[in-house]
Every structure is written in structure tokens, then in C-alpha cells.
Write a protein that holds these residues in place. Structure first.
Motif, PDB file in Angstrom:
ATOM      1  N   SER A 166       0.839  -1.190   0.000  1.00 22.87           N
ATOM      2  CA  SER A 166       0.000   0.000   0.000  1.00 22.87           C
ATOM      3  C   SER A 166       0.879   1.248   0.000  1.00 22.87           C
ATOM      4  CB  SER A 166      -0.914  -0.005   1.214  1.00 22.87           C
ATOM      5  OG  SER A 166      -0.147  -0.125   2.402  1.00 22.87           O
ATOM      6  N   ASN A 167       0.297   2.342  -0.469  1.00 24.36           N
ATOM      7  CA  ASN A 167       1.060   3.572  -0.645  1.00 24.36           C
ATOM      8  C   ASN A 167       0.341   4.732   0.034  1.00 24.36           C
ATOM      9  OD1 ASN A 167       2.058   6.082  -2.187  1.00 24.36           O
ATOM     10  ND2 ASN A 167       3.400   4.487  -2.972  1.00 24.36           N
ATOM     11  N   ASN A 168       1.093   5.623   0.636  1.00 22.44           N
ATOM     12  CA  ASN A 168       0.504   6.765   1.333  1.00 22.44           C
ATOM     13  C   ASN A 168       0.487   8.025   0.483  1.00 22.44           C
ATOM     14  OD1 ASN A 168      -0.088   5.405   3.724  1.00 22.44           O
ATOM     15  ND2 ASN A 168       1.971   5.729   4.545  1.00 22.44           N
ATOM     16  N   GLY A 169       0.753   7.892  -0.817  1.00 21.85           N
ATOM     17  CA  GLY A 169       0.718   9.054  -1.688  1.00 21.85           C
ATOM     18  C   GLY A 169      -0.667   9.669  -1.748  1.00 21.85           C
ATOM     19  N   THR A 170      -0.724  10.949  -2.129  1.00 21.85           N
ATOM     20  CA  THR A 170      -1.984  11.673  -2.118  1.00 21.85           C
ATOM     21  C   THR A 170      -3.004  11.099  -3.100  1.00 21.85           C
ATOM     22  OG1 THR A 170      -1.081  13.245  -3.729  1.00 21.85           O
ATOM     23  CG2 THR A 170      -0.891  13.815  -1.382  1.00 21.85           C
ATOM     24  N   ASP A 171      -2.552  10.434  -4.135  1.00 25.77           N
ATOM     25  CA  ASP A 171      -3.465   9.889  -5.140  1.00 25.77           C
ATOM     26  C   ASP A 171      -3.830   8.436  -4.874  1.00 25.77           C
ATOM     27  OD1 ASP A 171      -3.521  12.293  -6.497  1.00 25.77           O
ATOM     28  OD2 ASP A 171      -1.814  11.774  -7.764  1.00 25.77           O
ATOM     29  N   PHE A 172      -3.357   7.880  -3.764  1.00 22.07           N
ATOM     30  CA  PHE A 172      -3.681   6.505  -3.400  1.00 22.07           C
ATOM     31  C   PHE A 172      -4.765   6.542  -2.319  1.00 22.07           C
ATOM     32  CE2 PHE A 172       0.389   6.212  -5.394  1.00 22.07           C
ATOM     33  CZ  PHE A 172       0.394   4.991  -6.039  1.00 22.07           C
ATOM     34  N   LEU A 173      -5.939   6.057  -2.671  1.00 23.89           N
ATOM     35  CA  LEU A 173      -7.115   6.188  -1.811  1.00 23.89           C
ATOM     36  C   LEU A 173      -7.529   4.826  -1.277  1.00 23.89           C
ATOM     37  CD1 LEU A 173      -9.112   8.524  -4.240  1.00 23.89           C
ATOM     38  CD2 LEU A 173      -7.361   9.172  -2.548  1.00 23.89           C
ATOM     39  N   TRP A 174      -7.824   4.754   0.019  1.00 24.69           N
ATOM     40  CA  TRP A 174      -8.157   3.487   0.667  1.00 24.69           C
ATOM     41  C   TRP A 174      -9.617   3.118   0.451  1.00 24.69           C
ATOM     42  CZ3 TRP A 174      -5.204  -0.213   2.486  1.00 24.69           C
ATOM     43  CH2 TRP A 174      -3.893   0.074   2.855  1.00 24.69           C
ATOM     44  N   LEU A 175      -9.846   1.878   0.118  1.00 22.40           N
ATOM     45  CA  LEU A 175     -11.195   1.323   0.075  1.00 22.40           C
ATOM     46  C   LEU A 175     -11.561   0.817   1.466  1.00 22.40           C
ATOM     47  CD1 LEU A 175     -10.785  -0.541  -3.295  1.00 22.40           C
ATOM     48  CD2 LEU A 175     -12.622   1.085  -2.830  1.00 22.40           C
ATOM     49  N   PRO A 176     -12.816   0.937   1.886  1.00 27.32           N
ATOM     50  CA  PRO A 176     -13.190   0.583   3.260  1.00 27.32           C
ATOM     51  C   PRO A 176     -12.889  -0.854   3.646  1.00 27.32           C
ATOM     52  CG  PRO A 176     -14.905   1.926   2.269  1.00 27.32           C
ATOM     53  CD  PRO A 176     -13.923   1.586   1.166  1.00 27.32           C
ATOM     54  N   MET A 177     -13.071  -1.817   2.731  1.00 25.47           N
ATOM     55  CA  MET A 177     -12.827  -3.218   3.081  1.00 25.47           C
ATOM     56  C   MET A 177     -11.391  -3.651   2.856  1.00 25.47           C
ATOM     57  SD  MET A 177     -16.138  -5.345   1.706  1.00 25.47           S
ATOM     58  CE  MET A 177     -15.165  -6.852   1.581  1.00 25.47           C
ATOM     59  N   GLY A 178     -10.556  -2.768   2.332  1.00 27.02           N
ATOM     60  CA  GLY A 178      -9.176  -3.111   2.058  1.00 27.02           C
ATOM     61  C   GLY A 178      -8.837  -2.892   0.597  1.00 27.02           C
ATOM     62  N   GLY A 179      -7.563  -2.622   0.334  1.00 29.52           N
ATOM     63  CA  GLY A 179      -7.136  -2.332  -1.016  1.00 29.52           C
ATOM     64  C   GLY A 179      -7.211  -0.840  -1.296  1.00 29.52           C
ATOM     65  N   GLN A 180      -6.619  -0.439  -2.396  1.00 27.21           N
ATOM     66  CA  GLN A 180      -6.542   0.967  -2.714  1.00 27.21           C
ATOM     67  C   GLN A 180      -6.946   1.239  -4.164  1.00 27.21           C
ATOM     68  OE1 GLN A 180      -2.346   1.842  -1.636  1.00 27.21           O
ATOM     69  NE2 GLN A 180      -3.173   3.169  -0.032  1.00 27.21           N
ATOM     70  N   VAL A 181      -7.214   2.518  -4.423  1.00 26.12           N
ATOM     71  CA  VAL A 181      -7.416   3.029  -5.777  1.00 26.12           C
ATOM     72  C   VAL A 181      -6.344   4.082  -6.032  1.00 26.12           C
ATOM     73  CG1 VAL A 181      -8.923   4.390  -7.288  1.00 26.12           C
ATOM     74  CG2 VAL A 181      -9.903   2.628  -5.792  1.00 26.12           C
ATOM     75  N   ARG A 182      -5.696   3.985  -7.173  1.00 23.15           N
ATOM     76  CA  ARG A 182      -4.747   5.017  -7.574  1.00 23.15           C
ATOM     77  C   ARG A 182      -5.447   5.933  -8.571  1.00 23.15           C
ATOM     78  NH1 ARG A 182       1.168   4.344 -10.595  1.00 23.15           N
ATOM     79  NH2 ARG A 182       1.790   6.544 -10.398  1.00 23.15           N
ATOM     80  N   ASN A 183      -5.747   7.129  -8.155  1.00 22.31           N
ATOM     81  CA  ASN A 183      -6.485   8.075  -8.983  1.00 22.31           C
ATOM     82  C   ASN A 183      -5.532   8.811  -9.910  1.00 22.31           C
ATOM     83  OD1 ASN A 183      -8.344   9.823 -10.084  1.00 22.31           O
ATOM     84  ND2 ASN A 183      -8.386  11.184  -8.295  1.00 22.31           N
ATOM     85  N   CYS A 184      -5.500   8.384 -11.163  1.00 20.70           N
ATOM     86  CA  CYS A 184      -4.636   9.021 -12.164  1.00 20.70           C
ATOM     87  C   CYS A 184      -5.446   9.919 -13.094  1.00 20.70           C
ATOM     88  CB  CYS A 184      -3.900   7.957 -12.969  1.00 20.70           C
ATOM     89  SG  CYS A 184      -2.689   7.033 -12.021  1.00 20.70           S
ATOM     90  N   THR A 185      -6.628  10.309 -12.657  1.00 21.85           N
ATOM     91  CA  THR A 185      -7.468  11.207 -13.433  1.00 21.85           C
ATOM     92  C   THR A 185      -7.370  12.619 -12.854  1.00 21.85           C
ATOM     93  OG1 THR A 185      -9.493  11.022 -12.122  1.00 21.85           O
ATOM     94  CG2 THR A 185      -9.049   9.278 -13.711  1.00 21.85           C
ATOM     95  N   GLU A 186      -8.053  13.547 -13.484  1.00 21.94           N
ATOM     96  CA  GLU A 186      -8.119  14.906 -12.968  1.00 21.94           C
ATOM     97  C   GLU A 186      -9.322  15.103 -12.049  1.00 21.94           C
ATOM     98  OE1 GLU A 186      -7.992  17.581 -16.247  1.00 21.94           O
ATOM     99  OE2 GLU A 186      -5.986  16.946 -16.898  1.00 21.94           O
ATOM    100  N   LEU A 187     -10.042  14.014 -11.790  1.00 26.59           N
ATOM    101  CA  LEU A 187     -11.182  14.087 -10.872  1.00 26.59           C
ATOM    102  C   LEU A 187     -10.691  14.319  -9.446  1.00 26.59           C
ATOM    103  CD1 LEU A 187     -13.268  11.089 -12.254  1.00 26.59           C
ATOM    104  CD2 LEU A 187     -13.688  13.527 -12.646  1.00 26.59           C
ATOM    105  N   ASP A 188     -11.427  15.132  -8.711  1.00 23.14           N
ATOM    106  CA  ASP A 188     -11.060  15.436  -7.335  1.00 23.14           C
ATOM    107  C   ASP A 188     -11.077  14.176  -6.483  1.00 23.14           C
ATOM    108  OD1 ASP A 188     -10.745  17.669  -5.183  1.00 23.14           O
ATOM    109  OD2 ASP A 188     -12.347  16.372  -4.427  1.00 23.14           O
ATOM    110  N   ASN A 189     -10.100  14.037  -5.607  1.00 13.53           N
ATOM    111  CA  ASN A 189     -10.002  12.846  -4.767  1.00 13.53           C
ATOM    112  C   ASN A 189     -11.244  12.638  -3.909  1.00 13.53           C
ATOM    113  OD1 ASN A 189      -7.550  11.911  -5.663  1.00 13.53           O
ATOM    114  ND2 ASN A 189      -6.354  12.827  -4.010  1.00 13.53           N
ATOM    115  N   ASP A 190     -11.818  13.713  -3.390  1.00  5.77           N
ATOM    116  CA  ASP A 190     -13.018  13.574  -2.565  1.00  5.77           C
ATOM    117  C   ASP A 190     -14.172  13.007  -3.375  1.00  5.77           C
ATOM    118  OD1 ASP A 190     -11.759  14.537  -0.304  1.00  5.77           O
ATOM    119  OD2 ASP A 190     -12.353  16.625  -0.665  1.00  5.77           O
ATOM    120  N   TYR A 191     -14.282  13.433  -4.622  1.00  7.74           N
ATOM    121  CA  TYR A 191     -15.334  12.895  -5.488  1.00  7.74           C
ATOM    122  C   TYR A 191     -15.083  11.418  -5.777  1.00  7.74           C
ATOM    123  CZ  TYR A 191     -18.138  12.054  -9.654  1.00  7.74           C
ATOM    124  OH  TYR A 191     -19.021  11.532 -10.558  1.00  7.74           O
TER     125      TYR A 191
END
Length: 428
Positions: free
Chosen positions: A173-198
């Protein structure tokens, strides 16, 4: 799909057990396993085969269907003569009964058959699940339609030169700003221009996909845009410079991994088509265009399909050319790590229902990671297409990399196949 490795994921993995289980409506209402087990009483995973004795070329159709429920538990091995499989589309098949199946198909399914035989008498039950409204499962048998499997055979053991030392790496797992945690485990790497909160909001959104368990109509399509992608032979510590990690031998490539996933879905009552068309042979260029034709044709023939999983093998290489194996030890065995690619739409790439696909990707990721901690790499959420514009439920899944061995990839195929099946059952 080759990618240069420019950074390494490094951070302690968050304990999955501490993550809330309830996320989406599907997760909040897990399947009633007692009802599903009861519905599967007449279902057996012992395969009865029928196939042509002639060459199993790219274009023939092979049907893998479980034996009838009348099979005796004392004598589970039923020959093709005792059980005649049915086909969905008889006009496109010319299947004759034989006492033996092709060696290629038998090899691809023997391990799963043995595993099913061991578990059928003593089904394992994990943690108790809460009651959830479930429709009665149809009194039908789940099956796999396996089509367009190449019959080529290749001796890959000749590539035994120890030219390039493989680097075994666990992508954590990565603590970078674009690496987002899923509630049950695992991450999403947001490589889009979409806002992380969205994106975080969309990660929690339920999927609208509905699956029918124990249906005679196919629910899932497993296919391979790059069916010739293969894995290392031997111990996996070195790669022969002459070996391109490509082969038309389906028993050595991602097609064999797709078969493992398909078998796990069928064992859990999900009807699946596994297509092994060589879209990348003899020409690699144009693979996605040819794959689009295949997917479109299958969707037209089987409109019941709710999800399309394009199984690949990644190509991770260090800057100096060192091949990388993405591995994680699970139950004392090395498994190839898995990465989902979920396409996003922008002004260039047009994927009209990409958020529906993304919701589906997040569901599968959480089930895979929560059941086998560390088996996934973060979902790659980026602007691309990869034929995910054709229908909702379309995802690309990378199983391992060119530095992984076939054994590691097949093991992962079994693990994620079981997890994907459980995720799909929540959508019944």
C-alpha cells in the motif's frame, strides 16, 4: 503491456481486519450462504467433457459442463459417454462425444476438479453471515462454455538460459496523495483529474449490476485481448533473453489463468463463457480492434452477460531492463499480485458508463484484498478505454507480470476467482 517502473510502493499495509466491512449496499447485504448451498445441492463441479478429437484450433468450441446431479458420490468420475453436455448455440458447434478429452483442456481443468472433489463432501464455512433477502436459485446447473482455445503446444523449457535475474517485488500500500483506501481493504490510484473527494464518494457507491446465480444463461464473459501473454518457466529466478514471454500455447499463457477463474465462478454457481481467441496473433497491432469484434459478437449472442473481464499479464521492467515479478506470499505459497484497470472518460477516451465500471471494480478489489491480504495492487483508475466502452461491468485485470511464473499466476487465478465469485453472489 510494458511499463517502466519509476517508483516503488513502500508503506506498511493497513490491517484489513480493522476496516469496516459494510460499504456498499451489496456488501451490507451479503449473500445468504445457507440458501446458496441448498440451491447447489444438485450442482457438482466434476466435469464431463465432450470435444472434438481433431485439432482444437482457434475457432472450435469446447463445452465444459458439470456432471448431472444424479452422479453417485461414491463414483464421481463420469465419462463423457454417461453425460452428454448441452450447447447454448448448436448452429455454431460441431461437438462429438468421446471417452477422452484433449490433453490441453484436461490439463487446464484437472487441478480444479481435484480441488472440487476434496471440498464437495466437506464444504467449508467461513464466518457466519447475516440473513439477506435472496430469490430462490433456479434448479439448473452452472457451467462454463470454453471457446476458441488454441491447440498449439510449445516446449518452453528450452528457454533455460539464466541471462536476466528477476527481481521479486511485493507492491504494498502507498501513502501518496493519489492513493485512496477502500473501506474493506485495497486501494485506488487516482490518475485522473477528478477530485479525490469525489472519487472517494464513488468508491463507496453500490454497483447496479445484477447477477443471476445458477442460471443456464451466461452471466460473465472472460476473454483475453492479449491471449499470447505468458509467464516464466523454471524456478522464476532468471529469464532467458531469447524468451519473449509470449506463446500461442493456451496451457502456458493467460488463457490458462482465465480458465482457473472461470472454473471458480462455475463452482460457485455463476454461468460463464471463457473465450481464448488469439487477438494478438499473428499481429500484435490491432489486438483491441479484433477483441472488440469478439466481445460485440458474444454480447449479441448472449445478452444475459453482465460483466466482461479481460485477463492480461502485466509487463513490469526496471529502467535497466531487469524483469520484475509482482509476488505476495499467501498460505505459504507465492501468488502473483493482481491489478485492476478501470477506464475513465475524458475528451479523448469515451467510456460513457465508466463510473458503473468503477463501482464494480471497487467491489471486486475489496473482496479480493479482504480475503487474501496483499494479493492486489491498487486499482489503476486512469484515462483509457480498453474496450470498456462496450458494456457496463467491463474491466481489465492484470495477473502477475512477465517475471512471474505460470504456477504463481495459476494460484492467483484460483484465489481471485473464488473472491470474484463471492462478490458476484452479493449481486444476485
Amino acid at each position: 503491456m510494458k511499463k517502466n517502473l519509476t517508483l516503488r510502493f513502500a508503506a506498511a499495509a493497513l490491517t484489513v481486519a480493522a476496516i469496516p466491512f459494510a460499504v456498499t449496499k451489496a456488501v451490507q447485504n451479503p449473500p445468504d450462504m445457507n440458501k446458496l448451498v441448498a440451491a447447489a445441492v444438485d450442482f457438482t463441479a466434476y466435469p464431463a467433457f465432450a470435444s472434438e478429437t481433431a485439432e482444437l484450433g482457434n475457432g472450435n468450441l469446447i463445452l465444459y459442463k458439470p456432471s448431472p446431479s444424479s452422479a453417485s458420490e461414491e463414483n464421481p468420475d463420469i465419462s463423457a459417454e454417461e453425460s452428454t453436455p448441452e450447447t447454448e448455440n448448436e448452429e455454431n458447434t460441431d461437438i462429438t462425444e468421446t471417452e477422452e478429452t484433449s490433453a490441453e483442456v484436461a490439463q487446464a481443468t484437472s487441478e480444479t476438479t481435484e480441488a472440487a472433489a476434496e471440498t464437495e463432501d466437506t464444504p467449508e464455512s467461513e464466518e457466519p453471515v447475516s440473513e439477506a433477502p435472496q430469490a430462490d436459485a433456479p434448479d439448473t446447473q452452472s457451467y462454463i462454455i470454453t471457446q476458441n482455445i488454441s491447440g498449439d503446444s510449445e516446449d518452453l523449457s528450452v528457454f533455460n538460459s539464466r541471462d536476466l535475474q528477476v527481481e521479486h517485488m511485493t507492491f504494498e500500500s502507498n501513502n501518496g496523495t493519489d492513493f485512496l483506501w477502500l473501506p474493506m481493504g485495497g486501494q485506488v490510484r487516482n490518475c485522473t483529474e477528478l477530485d479525490n473527494d469525489y472519487v472517494k464518494e464513488q468508491m463507496k457507491a453500490p454497483t447496479d449490476i445484477k447477477i443471476e446465480a445458477y442460471s443456464e444463461q451466461p452471466q460473465v464473459l472472460i476473454m483475453h485481448t492479449h491471449a499470447c501473454e505468458s509467464y516464466l518457466t523454471g524456478d522464476g529466478d532468471y529469464q532467458d533473453e531469447e524468451y519473449t514471454c509470449r506463446t500461442t500455447d493456451a496451457s502456458q499463457s493467460v488463457v490458462a489463468v482465465g480458465q482457473k477463474i472461470a472454473e471458480k465462478l462455475a463452482e460457485n454457481g455463476i454461468c460463464v463463457i471463457h473465450d481464448g481467441t488469439l487477438h494478438d496473433y499473428p499481429s500484435y497491432n490491432g489486438s483491441y480492434d479484433r477483441a472488440e469484434e469478439t466481445i460485440t459478437e458474444i454480447l449479441d449472442t448472449y445478452p444475459s452477460i453482465k460483466a466482461v473481464l479481460d485477463i492480461h499479464r502485466d509487463g513490469i521492467v526496471e529502467g535497466d531492463g531487469t524483469p520484475v515479478a509482482a509476488v505476495q506470499e499467501i498460505n505459504g505459497r507465492k501468488a502473483a499480485q493482481v491489478m485492476i484497470i478501470s477506464a475513465a472518460s475524458d475528451g479523448y477516451y469515451h467510456v460513457p458508463n465508466y463510473l458503473d465500471n468503477f463501482h464494480f471494480a471497487c467491489l471486486l478489489q475489496q473482496y479480493m484484498e479482504s480475503e487474501n491480504n496483499g494479493i492486489t495492487r491498487p486499482i489503476l483508475f486512469e484515462y483509457c478505454q480498453y474496450n470498456q466502452h462496450l458494456t457496463t461491468g467491463s474491466l481489465l485485470i492484470e495477473v502477475g507480470a512477465q517475471g512471474n511464473t505460470l504456477e504463481q499466476a495459476l494460484y492467483s487465478g484460483e484465489l481471485i476467482g473464488e473472491s470474484i465469485a463471492k462478490a458476484l453472489l452479493t449481486l444476485c
